[in-house]
Design an enzyme around this catalytic site. Structure first.
Site, PDB file in Angstrom:
ATOM      1  CD  GLU A  24     -12.214  45.190  12.295  1.00 51.87           C
ATOM      2  OE1 GLU A  24     -11.706  44.355  12.370  1.00 51.87           O
ATOM      3  OE2 GLU A  24     -12.673  45.901  13.415  1.00 51.87           O
ATOM      4  CD  GLU A 177      -8.969  42.799  17.019  1.00 51.68           C
ATOM      5  OE1 GLU A 177      -8.921  43.282  16.257  1.00 51.68           O
ATOM      6  OE2 GLU A 177      -9.634  41.625  17.308  1.00 51.68           O
TER       7      GLU A 177
HETATM    8 ZN   LIG Z   1     -12.888  43.365  13.775  1.00 54.47          ZN
END
Ligand SMILES: [Zn+2]
Length: 315
Positions: A24, A177
């Site tokens: 990520e 997120e």
């Molecule tokens: Zn994550």
């Protein structure tokens, strides 16, 4: 356990963690940058510590080596003795607990921002355990007012469930997120958005430390109900996929009778619940291994009490 900082305590031990999931990349590269040049993380009342949480997974650009680090902060893993031959992420969780915890203790850091990306259309989602975390709810409210675009609040704690996340090591924490962004990819818009959210969160802590009080407010947040699995054969093979009408509709209302899946045969599957829900993490790549197509969420409005400023620190 999370708690409101008691009056008289400023937050001066703050960490920003990235690469908790090694593929990520917004958090990975922001943290790598801040490790070289931390000036962006400094405020008048404190300086936040950047930390790369899962360096081996980051190096290989994978989510994890042995197990999900962000599910490894339970008492069982943190007290596990078989660390030498045990899973890498358990050792890493124990090291993070040493650095920023111990979890649940007075010595734990005051706040952790944990940076994540999703391939789902979650925009700039703010993730915390529960609306009972008054300090972090105030931070979310402040971020919603002072940054561009929607910032839905996602409450992931289930009643009776132990908090397993990295951010739970600190007294308070917030997960960011951001998506949609493919894993293993950096997108300029997502990176700059994440950077702005972290800056705004740090500004909020600085204002609080300087003696700012924040009034009560009502706020909408989405609380987890349960996962919704993909249609699967008894042997676990996918029988279908997320319906085109549901794709990218994170946090939109989904009513009973609305389509959720299409089978490879062409047949449509409809949502059978008895109330409107608000799906999140729709078609997240990392959840295929669990067979999860999305999470069912309920939309709630919470009344958050005022946040009193800490008393001025002694000169
Ligand atoms: Zn994550």
């Amino acid at each position: 356990m999370s708690s409101t900082p008691s009056r008289g305590h400023q937050l001066d031990r703050v960490a920003v963690t990235g690469g908790t999931h090694g593929n990520e990349l917004s958090g990975v590269y922001l943290v790598k940058h801040w490790l070289q040049n931390p000036s962006e993380l400094q405020r008048g009342t404190f300086a936040a510590t950047p930390f790369l949480a899962n360096p081996k997974a980051t190096k290989r650009c994978i989510r994890y080596l042995s197990q999900d680090l962000n599910r490894s902060f339970t008492r069982t893993f943190l007290t596990s003795k078989e660390t030498q031959d045990g899973p890498y992420e358990v050792r890493q969780a124990q090291e993070i607990n040493q650095l920023f915890g111990p979890k649940g203790s007075a010595d734990a850091f005051d706040f952790i921002f944990d940076l994540h990306n999703t391939v789902s259309n979650m925009v700039a989602c703010l993730i915390l355990d529960s609306e009972e975390n008054v300090f972090t709810m105030h931070m979310c409210h402040y971020i919603q007012k002072h940054t561009q675009g929607p910032c839905p609040i996602y409450l992931y704690g289930l009643p009776g469930q132990e908090n397993y996340s990295l951010q739970s090591v600190a007294k308070n924490g917030l997960g960011l997120e951001l998506g949609p962004q493919p894993h293993g990819v950096l997108r300029a818009d997502v990176l700059s958005h994440m950077r702005a959210l972290v800056a705004c969160g740090l500004d909020f802590i600085d204002l609080f430390n300087q003696g700012t009080s924040f009034p009560a407010f009502d706020i909408v947040a989405y609380k987890i109900i349960e996962p919704m699995d993909f249609p699967q054969s008894p042997s676990g093979e996918l029988l279908g996929f997320v319906h085109p009408q549901l794709q990218d509709k994170d946090f939109f209302p989904l009513k009973p009778g609305d389509p959720i899946f299409q089978l490879f045969s062409g047949e449509e599957i409809f949502y059978e619940g008895d109330a409107t829900i608000y799906p999140a993490f729709i078609n997240e790549a990392a959840y295929y291994e669990k067979g999860v197509a999305f999470y069912k969420m309920k939309k709630c409005t919470f009344s958050i009490p005022p946040l009193e400023a800490p008393e001025a620190s002694a000169p």
